[in-house]
Design an enzyme around this catalytic site. Structure first.
Site, PDB file in Angstrom:
ATOM      1  CG  HIS A 126      -1.756   1.210   1.368  1.00 26.27           C
ATOM      2  ND1 HIS A 126      -3.043   1.277   0.888  1.00 26.27           N
ATOM      3  CD2 HIS A 126      -1.507   2.440   1.922  1.00 26.27           C
ATOM      4  CE1 HIS A 126      -3.553   2.468   1.141  1.00 26.27           C
ATOM      5  NE2 HIS A 126      -2.638   3.193   1.772  1.00 26.27           N
ATOM      6  CD  GLU A 127       1.692   3.577   3.706  1.00 23.30           C
ATOM      7  OE1 GLU A 127       1.989   4.642   3.118  1.00 23.30           O
ATOM      8  OE2 GLU A 127       0.639   3.436   4.366  1.00 23.30           O
ATOM      9  CG  HIS A 138       0.426   6.290  -0.552  1.00 25.14           C
ATOM     10  ND1 HIS A 138      -0.628   6.857  -1.224  1.00 25.14           N
ATOM     11  CD2 HIS A 138      -0.123   5.639   0.512  1.00 25.14           C
ATOM     12  CE1 HIS A 138      -1.758   6.569  -0.605  1.00 25.14           C
ATOM     13  NE2 HIS A 138      -1.475   5.818   0.439  1.00 25.14           N
TER      14      HIS A 138
END
Length: 350
Positions: A17-18, A21
């Protein structure tokens, strides 16, 4: 062993997920100061590519800290084109969306791996025929194998139900019985039923149930891609609807689970088979993607809403409004976490 598996799976999902980003931020030239798996006290860190990569004490999440981004200081402006707040709103939206999108991509990859290994499914074999139903009147019997409906081949039981529900008019079933292929014309009728949320609904049915016979699907790479796409979309829709039903009160709050439930499910899946572990990991990944897109301040979805407001109003929300809504968002998230833990403990005590 179950706890270790749970922490490894959760850390893997958070990392992916990170990473979404991080990659989007770097694409737009933003300096990423910290990439953290976990919250709280730093346990280990290494400086690489201008970013501090670290593991923190509480392994129940993670974050990337970009230059110029600080929820406690919404009006913060740091000089330079490598600052988050100096980017255009649409660029910030892409960066925010990249995290949940990475979770959807990861789920699709896992579902593709499941398909290539050999996904399990219920055989399209009849295990029960309801008396006086359209199927019974047409002469269908227990142990009949459904090969095709109209011009569509059937490989698993799930396809039978979908085809019947979405069809109109009479259907031609191609059945294999005692090694012989026969055909039957069946006209489904509208019957009372329940959906996965136990709501009363009406749908087209013919009055059959599957036999407890599991088969392994042998899919080509192209079929596996379709399988992965369909499973990811279906899982996303199910979770979105689940959140909607929870808000509407259709699903009781007692059904909300916390980290203990997630850990228990992952532990049981890891002891079952690699397919089960990959399946639950994919489902949790989709869950993370969907929940992070909810328009709750403090989540990616909430920040996306702030940026959409800036595009429409051509000005940022005031620092006071931003802080107030962010605090409200954290209260909502904290309440949901406490509710999940309370429900988990209640289940354990029972």
């Amino acid at each position: 062993m179950g706890t270790i598996t749970f922490l490894l799976v959760l850390s893997f999902l958070v990392f992916f997920h990170e990473l979404g980003h991080f990659l989007a931020a770097r694409y737009f030239g933003i300096k990423v100061e910290v990439f953290s798996i976990g919250f709280g006290k730093k346990l280990f860190s290494k400086q690489w590519m201008g970013t501090s990569w670290q593991f923190a004490l509480i392994p129940l999440g993670g974050y990337v800290k970009m230059k110029g981004q600080d929820d406690t200081k919404p009006g913060l402006v740091e000089a330079g084109n490598d600052s988050y707040n100096n980017k255009k709103p649409w660029q910030r939206i892409i960066i925010l969306f990249a995290g949940p999108f990475a979770n959807f991509v990861l789920a699709a990859i896992l579902y593709f791996a499941i398909a290539m290994i050999g996904a399990n499914a219920l055989s399209p074999t009849i295990g029960q025929v309801v008396p006086n139903s359209p199927a019974a009147k047409a002469g269908l019997k227990v142990n009949d194998e459904i090969l095709r409906i109209n011009n569509t081949d059937v490989k698993q039981w799930n396809e039978v139900g979908k085809y019947i529900v979405q069809s109109k008019g009479a259907l031609q079933f191609y059945i294999k019985r005692d090694g012989v292929v026969i055909t039957r014309i069946i006209n489904p009728h509208i019957s009372d039923s329940e959906n996965i949320f136990k709501e009363k609904i009406k749908k087209r049915m013919i009055g059959i149930a599957p036999a407890p016979k599991v088969i392994k699907l042998n899919l080509s790479p192209i079929e596996a891609l379709v399988f992965a796409y369909d499973r990811t979309v279906e899982s996303s829709k199910m979770i979105f609807k689940g959140v909607q039903k929870l808000i509407q009160g259709v699903i009781p709050s007692s059904e909300v689970g916390g980290v203990i439930t997630i850990g228990k499910v992952i532990s049981e899946a890891s002891q079952s088979s690699i397919i089960a572990l990959l399946s639950i990991t994919a489902l949790i990944s989709v869950n993370l993607g969907v929940l992070n897109l909810l328009p709750i301040p403090a989540l990616d979805g909430g920040h996306i809403m702030f940026n959409l407001y800036e595009i429409i109003a051509r000005r940022k929300p005031s620092d006071k409004v931003f802080m107030y809504l962010t605090v409200v968002g954290w209260v909502i998230l904290g309440s949901l976490m406490l509710l999940g833990i309370y429900n988990d403990i209640s289940r354990l005590l029972k």
